[in-house]
Design a protein around this motif. Structure first.
Motif, PDB file in Angstrom:
ATOM      1  N   ASN A   1     -46.774 -67.273 -52.878  1.00  0.00           N
ATOM      2  CA  ASN A   1     -46.091 -66.887 -54.124  1.00  0.00           C
ATOM      3  C   ASN A   1     -46.475 -65.473 -54.554  1.00  0.00           C
ATOM      4  OD1 ASN A   1     -45.223 -69.515 -54.009  1.00  0.00           O
ATOM      5  ND2 ASN A   1     -45.593 -69.952 -56.161  1.00  0.00           N
ATOM      6  N   TYR A   2     -47.738 -65.115 -54.326  1.00  0.00           N
ATOM      7  CA  TYR A   2     -48.163 -63.744 -54.615  1.00  0.00           C
ATOM      8  C   TYR A   2     -47.397 -62.759 -53.731  1.00  0.00           C
ATOM      9  CZ  TYR A   2     -50.958 -59.486 -54.371  1.00  0.00           C
ATOM     10  OH  TYR A   2     -51.349 -58.173 -54.354  1.00  0.00           O
ATOM     11  N   SER A   3     -47.291 -63.065 -52.440  1.00  0.00           N
ATOM     12  CA  SER A   3     -46.546 -62.210 -51.524  1.00  0.00           C
ATOM     13  C   SER A   3     -45.082 -62.114 -51.942  1.00  0.00           C
ATOM     14  CB  SER A   3     -46.655 -62.762 -50.095  1.00  0.00           C
ATOM     15  OG  SER A   3     -45.906 -61.982 -49.203  1.00  0.00           O
ATOM     16  N   LEU A   4     -44.538 -63.220 -52.456  1.00  0.00           N
ATOM     17  CA  LEU A   4     -43.136 -63.244 -52.889  1.00  0.00           C
ATOM     18  C   LEU A   4     -42.892 -62.281 -54.048  1.00  0.00           C
ATOM     19  CD1 LEU A   4     -40.348 -64.539 -52.498  1.00  0.00           C
ATOM     20  CD2 LEU A   4     -41.045 -66.344 -54.097  1.00  0.00           C
ATOM     21  N   LEU A   5     -43.928 -62.040 -54.872  1.00  0.00           N
ATOM     22  CA  LEU A   5     -43.779 -61.076 -55.967  1.00  0.00           C
ATOM     23  C   LEU A   5     -43.370 -59.707 -55.441  1.00  0.00           C
ATOM     24  CD1 LEU A   5     -46.767 -61.628 -58.455  1.00  0.00           C
ATOM     25  CD2 LEU A   5     -44.334 -61.955 -58.904  1.00  0.00           C
ATOM     26  N   TRP A   6     -43.929 -59.322 -54.290  1.00  0.00           N
ATOM     27  CA  TRP A   6     -43.603 -58.017 -53.715  1.00  0.00           C
ATOM     28  C   TRP A   6     -42.209 -58.015 -53.111  1.00  0.00           C
ATOM     29  CZ3 TRP A   6     -46.292 -54.257 -55.469  1.00  0.00           C
ATOM     30  CH2 TRP A   6     -47.592 -54.498 -55.905  1.00  0.00           C
ATOM     31  N   THR A   7     -41.765 -59.180 -52.662  1.00  0.00           N
ATOM     32  CA  THR A   7     -40.379 -59.294 -52.214  1.00  0.00           C
ATOM     33  C   THR A   7     -39.437 -59.108 -53.399  1.00  0.00           C
ATOM     34  OG1 THR A   7     -41.083 -60.879 -50.513  1.00  0.00           O
ATOM     35  CG2 THR A   7     -38.727 -60.758 -50.996  1.00  0.00           C
ATOM     36  N   ILE A   8     -39.784 -59.739 -54.523  1.00  0.00           N
ATOM     37  CA  ILE A   8     -38.989 -59.581 -55.752  1.00  0.00           C
ATOM     38  C   ILE A   8     -38.981 -58.116 -56.190  1.00  0.00           C
ATOM     39  CG2 ILE A   8     -38.888 -60.178 -58.215  1.00  0.00           C
ATOM     40  CD1 ILE A   8     -40.115 -62.918 -57.401  1.00  0.00           C
ATOM     41  N   ASN A   9     -40.156 -57.491 -56.132  1.00  0.00           N
ATOM     42  CA  ASN A   9     -40.275 -56.080 -56.447  1.00  0.00           C
ATOM     43  C   ASN A   9     -39.299 -55.247 -55.607  1.00  0.00           C
ATOM     44  OD1 ASN A   9     -41.795 -53.482 -55.194  1.00  0.00           O
ATOM     45  ND2 ASN A   9     -42.259 -53.589 -57.379  1.00  0.00           N
ATOM     46  N   GLY A  10     -39.291 -55.479 -54.310  1.00  0.00           N
ATOM     47  CA  GLY A  10     -38.412 -54.725 -53.416  1.00  0.00           C
ATOM     48  C   GLY A  10     -36.944 -55.005 -53.654  1.00  0.00           C
ATOM     49  N   ILE A  11     -36.600 -56.279 -53.919  1.00  0.00           N
ATOM     50  CA  ILE A  11     -35.196 -56.646 -54.157  1.00  0.00           C
ATOM     51  C   ILE A  11     -34.663 -55.950 -55.405  1.00  0.00           C
ATOM     52  CG2 ILE A  11     -33.672 -58.548 -54.832  1.00  0.00           C
ATOM     53  CD1 ILE A  11     -35.327 -60.344 -52.957  1.00  0.00           C
ATOM     54  N   ILE A  12     -35.473 -55.945 -56.480  1.00  0.00           N
ATOM     55  CA  ILE A  12     -35.049 -55.272 -57.723  1.00  0.00           C
ATOM     56  C   ILE A  12     -34.798 -53.794 -57.455  1.00  0.00           C
ATOM     57  CG2 ILE A  12     -35.773 -54.572 -60.044  1.00  0.00           C
ATOM     58  CD1 ILE A  12     -37.311 -57.219 -60.227  1.00  0.00           C
ATOM     59  N   ILE A  13     -35.706 -53.171 -56.698  1.00  0.00           N
ATOM     60  CA  ILE A  13     -35.553 -51.743 -56.394  1.00  0.00           C
ATOM     61  C   ILE A  13     -34.288 -51.496 -55.579  1.00  0.00           C
ATOM     62  CG2 ILE A  13     -36.561 -49.808 -55.114  1.00  0.00           C
ATOM     63  CD1 ILE A  13     -39.332 -50.987 -55.906  1.00  0.00           C
TER      64      ILE A  13
END
Length: 389
Positions: free
Chosen positions: A236-248
């Protein structure tokens, strides 16, 4: 420009497999304390800073292509050795060597980007930033699954990415003719310096970049442990960075189009970023469950989209032609210094006070330094972002 963007995508994808796990790997796999992990991250950033300065010096003085290839080769060799030697302390040493090469190569590549005359600098840096974050999405989506195969697979895939990037650099990265002409004129003693007023604003902007990364580095280090203490799994922590990238990836093209239509001032984007970062960092005080961390990440990411690609464009717009490499090196060095100080400072604040005190400090730090930048801009620049006479 398309080879520049492809190179950014490949490097970011490979790096995004490794950096989200650095602290967790040292703490959970190699059984090192958070203080030791923070110290390693500190030296990582220090070597990145030294490499950034060196990369800027090289770009301003010559032999650019030779040292660019050499630095990428150093990165590829470091990650290749990690496949076989990833125990303590080899992991830390090779990681530091990789970051030194990264400091040189990333600064030279950013400096080469300033030499693209066909496009507005803000567009060039926005697109580089966009492609880097497409890589973040791809890398962080893969990392949770690749690590389940084996930790060794992370290093293998990372090396493969560097090998491809090295091939692209070898075939397609060449120094523009006007930069070669600059090197020739410098040998004859002809050089132009950045005006003092512009330099004051540049260093105020770099100080803000440093303050932001002191707070942002907590996401990449201490927050992973904090979320683990709250019972939130690593995936789930790693998924936060995926969310970060998707928003960008979703927001960046809209900002590019908005910039082209309305010619948004670079300073206004930075000012709005100050507000978003301060709010995002302070919102972590109330984050006790995963949805709150997702919301905080979304706020911080919006600030990131506005400011991170804007800083190099802003600095490039104020620096003189003969000092492009020097100041692009500082654009890499100052946030690296923030990432060096951040984990150690965060650990000290957590150990002596609390996570809430850390989040309060990072928010206040951004507001104070951001206010200084606004004052420097008002004193030294006119309404068009030009230097006041």
């Amino acid at each position: 420009m398309h080879w520049l963007l492809l190179g950014s995508l490949i490097c970011s994808t490979g790096g995004s497999l490794l950096w989200p796990l650095t602290t967790i790997y040292m703490h959970d796999y190699l059984h090192q304390s958070l203080t030791v992990a923070g110290t390693v991250l500190f030296f990582n950033s220090i070597t990145l800073i030294i490499g950034s300065w060196l990369g800027g010096y090289i770009y301003d003085h010559g032999k650019v292509r030779f040292f660019l290839i050499l630095s990428v080769l150093m990165q590829a060799a470091s990650v290749f050795l990690l496949i076989f030697f990833h125990d303590w302390p080899c992991f830390a040493f090779l990681l530091i060597l990789d970051n030194f090469g990264n400091g040189i190569s990333s600064t030279i590549v950013s400096s080469l980007a300033t030499g693209i005359k066909e496009k507005d600098p803000r567009y060039v840096f926005n697109m580089i930033y966009f492609m880097q974050n497409v890589g973040v999405v791809a890398g962080t989506m893969l990392v949770g699954y690749v690590i389940e195969i084996s930790i060794n697979m992370i290093f293998i895939v990372n090396f493969a990415m560097y090998a491809v990037f090295l091939l692209i650099v070898w075939l397609f990265y060449f120094v523009p003719q006007h930069v070669l002409a600059k090197h020739a004129s410098q040998k004859k003693g002809v050089s132009d310096k950045t005006p003092k007023k512009a330099a004051i604003v540049i260093f105020a902007a770099l100080a803000l970049y440093f303050a932001i990364d002191v707070g942002y580095s907590q996401w990449q280090s201490n927050l992973s442990v904090y979320m683990g203490q709250l019972g939130i799994p690593v995936k789930n922590y790693s998924l936060l960075w995926t969310i970060n990238g998707i928003i960008i990836v979703l927001i960046q093209p809209l900002i590019n189009r908005f910039d082209e239509s309305f010619q948004t001032k670079l300073t206004h984007k930075i000012y709005l970023g100050i507000v978003l970062f301060a709010f995002g960092f302070s919102s972590l005080i109330f984050a006790k469950s995963y949805p709150y961390f997702v919301l905080s990440m979304a706020i911080v990411t919006l600030g990131e989209v506005l400011t991170f690609p804007t800083f190099p464009a802003f600095v490039s717009s104020l620096s003189s032609f003969s000092e492009k490499g020097k100041y692009q090196g500082l654009v890499t060095a100052f946030p690296a210094l923030g990432r060096a100080v951040g984990p150690v400072l965060g650990g000290i604040i957590i150990d002596n006070f609390s996570y809430a005190a850390l989040f309060t400090f990072t928010s206040a730090f951004v507001i104070i330094v951001g206010s200084i930048l606004i004052g420097c801009v008002e004193i030294n620049l006119d309404g068009n972002g030009e230097i006041k006479k």
